[in-house]
Design a protein around this motif. Sequence first.
Motif, PDB file in Angstrom:
ATOM      1  N   PRO A 105       0.541  -1.454   0.222  1.00 16.41           N
ATOM      2  CA  PRO A 105      -0.153   0.116   0.504  1.00 16.41           C
ATOM      3  C   PRO A 105       1.330   0.898   0.346  1.00 16.41           C
ATOM      4  O   PRO A 105       1.974   1.070   0.331  1.00 16.41           O
ATOM      5  N   ARG A 106      -0.014   2.763  -0.822  1.00 15.46           N
ATOM      6  CA  ARG A 106       1.109   3.705  -0.538  1.00 15.46           C
ATOM      7  C   ARG A 106       1.062   4.706   0.579  1.00 15.46           C
ATOM      8  O   ARG A 106      -0.148   4.403   1.402  1.00 15.46           O
ATOM      9  N   PRO A 107       2.555   4.899   0.819  1.00 15.87           N
ATOM     10  CA  PRO A 107       1.575   6.361   1.996  1.00 15.87           C
ATOM     11  C   PRO A 107       0.960   6.982   1.873  1.00 15.87           C
ATOM     12  O   PRO A 107       0.712   7.338   1.403  1.00 15.87           O
ATOM     13  N   GLN A 108      -0.229   7.194   3.332  1.00 16.20           N
ATOM     14  CA  GLN A 108      -1.195   7.525   3.142  1.00 16.20           C
ATOM     15  C   GLN A 108      -0.859   9.233   3.660  1.00 16.20           C
ATOM     16  O   GLN A 108      -0.306   9.308   3.732  1.00 16.20           O
ATOM     17  N   ASP A 109      -1.490   9.631   2.209  1.00 15.04           N
ATOM     18  CA  ASP A 109      -1.093  11.506   2.335  1.00 15.04           C
ATOM     19  C   ASP A 109      -2.222  12.018   1.708  1.00 15.04           C
ATOM     20  O   ASP A 109      -2.398  11.805   0.455  1.00 15.04           O
ATOM     21  N   SER A 110      -2.952  13.072   2.216  1.00 12.21           N
ATOM     22  CA  SER A 110      -3.838  13.803   1.905  1.00 12.21           C
ATOM     23  C   SER A 110      -3.405  14.534   0.394  1.00 12.21           C
ATOM     24  O   SER A 110      -4.466  14.340  -0.111  1.00 12.21           O
ATOM     25  N   SER A 111      -2.481  14.662   0.031  1.00 13.81           N
ATOM     26  CA  SER A 111      -1.670  15.226  -0.995  1.00 13.81           C
ATOM     27  C   SER A 111      -1.737  14.898  -2.568  1.00 13.81           C
ATOM     28  O   SER A 111      -1.510  15.236  -3.525  1.00 13.81           O
ATOM     29  N   LYS A 112      -1.496  13.473  -1.786  1.00 11.23           N
ATOM     30  CA  LYS A 112      -1.989  12.119  -3.017  1.00 11.23           C
ATOM     31  C   LYS A 112      -2.556  11.603  -3.346  1.00 11.23           C
ATOM     32  O   LYS A 112      -3.340  11.703  -2.614  1.00 11.23           O
ATOM     33  N   PRO A 113      -2.724  11.469  -5.017  1.00  8.55           N
ATOM     34  CA  PRO A 113      -3.839   9.828  -5.181  1.00  8.55           C
ATOM     35  C   PRO A 113      -4.453   9.420  -4.223  1.00  8.55           C
ATOM     36  O   PRO A 113      -2.938   8.468  -3.942  1.00  8.55           O
ATOM     37  N   ARG A 114      -4.742   8.371  -4.075  1.00  8.25           N
ATOM     38  CA  ARG A 114      -5.592   7.643  -3.055  1.00  8.25           C
ATOM     39  C   ARG A 114      -4.858   6.209  -3.564  1.00  8.25           C
ATOM     40  O   ARG A 114      -4.384   6.009  -4.861  1.00  8.25           O
ATOM     41  N   ASP A 115      -5.271   5.224  -2.845  1.00  3.72           N
ATOM     42  CA  ASP A 115      -4.402   4.044  -3.145  1.00  3.72           C
ATOM     43  C   ASP A 115      -4.449   3.577  -5.316  1.00  3.72           C
ATOM     44  O   ASP A 115      -5.709   3.289  -5.095  1.00  3.72           O
ATOM     45  N   MET A 116      -3.873   3.262  -5.319  1.00  4.48           N
ATOM     46  CA  MET A 116      -3.244   2.591  -7.119  1.00  4.48           C
ATOM     47  C   MET A 116      -4.362   1.385  -6.574  1.00  4.48           C
ATOM     48  O   MET A 116      -3.563   0.175  -5.915  1.00  4.48           O
ATOM     49  N   SER A 117      -5.337   0.667  -7.876  1.00  3.43           N
ATOM     50  CA  SER A 117      -5.593  -0.746  -7.635  1.00  3.43           C
ATOM     51  C   SER A 117      -4.744  -1.359  -8.555  1.00  3.43           C
ATOM     52  O   SER A 117      -4.254  -0.595  -9.852  1.00  3.43           O
ATOM     53  N   PRO A 118      -4.762  -2.472  -8.599  1.00  7.74           N
ATOM     54  CA  PRO A 118      -3.621  -2.826  -8.984  1.00  7.74           C
ATOM     55  C   PRO A 118      -4.262  -3.326 -10.420  1.00  7.74           C
ATOM     56  O   PRO A 118      -3.719  -3.714 -11.768  1.00  7.74           O
ATOM     57  N   GLU A 119      -5.650  -3.369 -10.632  1.00  9.61           N
ATOM     58  CA  GLU A 119      -6.044  -3.739 -12.215  1.00  9.61           C
ATOM     59  C   GLU A 119      -6.578  -2.131 -12.815  1.00  9.61           C
ATOM     60  O   GLU A 119      -6.594  -1.879 -13.887  1.00  9.61           O
ATOM     61  N   LEU A 120      -6.039  -1.081 -11.973  1.00 15.08           N
ATOM     62  CA  LEU A 120      -6.353   0.630 -12.351  1.00 15.08           C
ATOM     63  C   LEU A 120      -5.431   0.210 -14.329  1.00 15.08           C
ATOM     64  O   LEU A 120      -5.787   0.925 -15.171  1.00 15.08           O
ATOM     65  N   PRO A 121      -4.591  -0.148 -14.072  1.00 13.03           N
ATOM     66  CA  PRO A 121      -3.380   0.180 -15.916  1.00 13.03           C
ATOM     67  C   PRO A 121      -4.524  -0.298 -17.083  1.00 13.03           C
ATOM     68  O   PRO A 121      -4.342  -0.120 -17.885  1.00 13.03           O
ATOM     69  N   TYR A 122      -4.895  -1.767 -16.491  1.00  9.52           N
ATOM     70  CA  TYR A 122      -5.399  -2.746 -17.275  1.00  9.52           C
ATOM     71  C   TYR A 122      -7.351  -1.906 -17.603  1.00  9.52           C
ATOM     72  O   TYR A 122      -7.326  -2.302 -18.623  1.00  9.52           O
ATOM     73  N   GLU A 123      -7.606  -1.150 -16.756  1.00  8.29           N
ATOM     74  CA  GLU A 123      -8.099   0.035 -17.194  1.00  8.29           C
ATOM     75  C   GLU A 123      -8.632   0.827 -17.376  1.00  8.29           C
ATOM     76  O   GLU A 123      -9.633   1.328 -18.256  1.00  8.29           O
ATOM     77  N   SER A 124      -7.416   1.682 -17.545  1.00  4.97           N
ATOM     78  CA  SER A 124      -7.209   2.146 -18.002  1.00  4.97           C
ATOM     79  C   SER A 124      -6.984   2.915 -19.039  1.00  4.97           C
ATOM     80  O   SER A 124      -6.109   2.120 -19.864  1.00  4.97           O
ATOM     81  N   ARG A 125      -7.722   3.643 -20.132  1.00  7.49           N
ATOM     82  CA  ARG A 125      -7.042   3.883 -21.620  1.00  7.49           C
ATOM     83  C   ARG A 125      -6.823   5.476 -21.827  1.00  7.49           C
ATOM     84  O   ARG A 125      -7.906   6.332 -21.688  1.00  7.49           O
ATOM     85  N   TYR A 126      -5.502   5.664 -21.925  1.00  7.99           N
ATOM     86  CA  TYR A 126      -4.736   7.054 -21.901  1.00  7.99           C
ATOM     87  C   TYR A 126      -3.666   7.507 -22.724  1.00  7.99           C
ATOM     88  O   TYR A 126      -3.238   6.801 -23.505  1.00  7.99           O
ATOM     89  N   PHE A 127      -3.574   8.195 -23.160  1.00  7.66           N
ATOM     90  CA  PHE A 127      -1.925   8.455 -24.569  1.00  7.66           C
ATOM     91  C   PHE A 127      -1.355   9.895 -23.943  1.00  7.66           C
ATOM     92  O   PHE A 127      -2.378  10.856 -22.936  1.00  7.66           O
ATOM     93  N   SER A 128      -0.179  10.226 -23.978  1.00 11.93           N
ATOM     94  CA  SER A 128      -0.212  11.393 -23.490  1.00 11.93           C
ATOM     95  C   SER A 128       1.112  12.400 -24.877  1.00 11.93           C
ATOM     96  O   SER A 128       1.051  11.316 -25.505  1.00 11.93           O
ATOM     97  N   ILE A 129       0.902  13.882 -24.848  1.00  9.80           N
ATOM     98  CA  ILE A 129       2.184  14.075 -25.971  1.00  9.80           C
ATOM     99  C   ILE A 129       3.630  15.034 -25.497  1.00  9.80           C
ATOM    100  O   ILE A 129       2.595  15.526 -24.287  1.00  9.80           O
TER     101      ILE A 129
END
Length: 409
Positions: free
Chosen positions: A61-85
């Motif tokens: 688990p990621r350390p709890q920090d109010s300035s950071k996003p919530r803990d990442m689910s192990p399935e999140l990278p496979y569920e998300s569709r994204y691109f960057s430039i």
Amino acid sequence: MIRKLRIKFIALSMLSLFLVLLLIMGTVNLLNYRDILTTADETLALLSENHGKFPQFDGKPRPQDSSKPRDMSPELPYESRYFSILLNGDGQTVSVDTGRIAAIDSGTAIAYAQQVFQRGQTKGFLHDYRYLYVAEANGTRIIFLDCGRNLSTFHSFLWASCAISLFGLLAVFLLMLLFSGRIVKPVSISYEKQKQFITDAGHELKTPISIIDADAEVLGMELGENEWLQDIRRQTERLAALTGDLISLSRMEEQAPLQMLTFPFSDMVEETARSFLAPAKQQNKTLLFSVEPMLSLCGDEKALSQLVTILLDNALKYSDDGGHITLRLSHSGKSIRLTVENSSAPIDEVQLSQFFDRFYRGDRSRSSQSGGYGLGLSIAKAIVQAHRGKITVSSRDGHSVLITVTLPR
């Protein structure tokens, strides 16, 4: 009156239900949309930490920090569709990463990045893609996250909730039409009994009043005139006028059939106004009238003549000493407009709002002298409503009373 009460009851009930449904559905959909934005922004923040990619998940688990996003689910990278430039300082494309989305090619990704670059916003939506500006050492990275599925679900829920709410409103409206008659029925019965009582009592009072007046005449012939007999006659006249007004008001509110015939309304108004010139002069008051000729109206001539008489009589009684009374008749489109204005003692909005109430008299001391009972304007209002018109009262400066009657031609 009962029909109007029923309509107001239904309208108020439907408005209350509409506002409650609007508040509930609006809150639910707003919270739903905010959750979509929060989830997308947290995912974009996670991608921005790793140059447009998800961090390697190690199962801890990621350390709890109010300035950071919530803990990442192990399935999140496979569920998300994204691109960057990645862009340089001049907005030129340095690199494109579309490996995690199939719907966008490099050319489309660059075109989207240029649109976002021209906007100058750090975050927002472009079509179904949530984007985020990220400053890096060698330029600026724009990360796009596909939110199409979530937005589609949100829109489906929004339209479904609107449809269900409209169906609910329609169902309640039909039920209100069905049952509102039963709800107002006791009020209707009570109101009808009240009107019937007024009508019956008025007719029953006519006989003893006539007898008292006749007896007073006989006593006057036998015993001679005196102040007591004169007072009896005055009071019987007042009672006769009061019962006549009550019966007239009751008949108008019962919406008895009127003799609706077309007649020269201008001639009738002018004739009635001329009959008040002498009383006005006797009371040291000025009566002016302006009547547009050749105006005809389909209505009950007797009732409308009574209307004009009531308005002029009221203006004459309650205008100040040496005051001015003005009557105007004109046409406006498909309507005829009749106004009667008189100068008066200072008057406020509270008094104006009570003008058409039964037995209301603004100046009771002067009303007792003039013999008024406060029924005249109530009868005038009933006459106007029986002709499907509108009557209002206002004051231009707080020292005058303006009554406006609008009747359909």
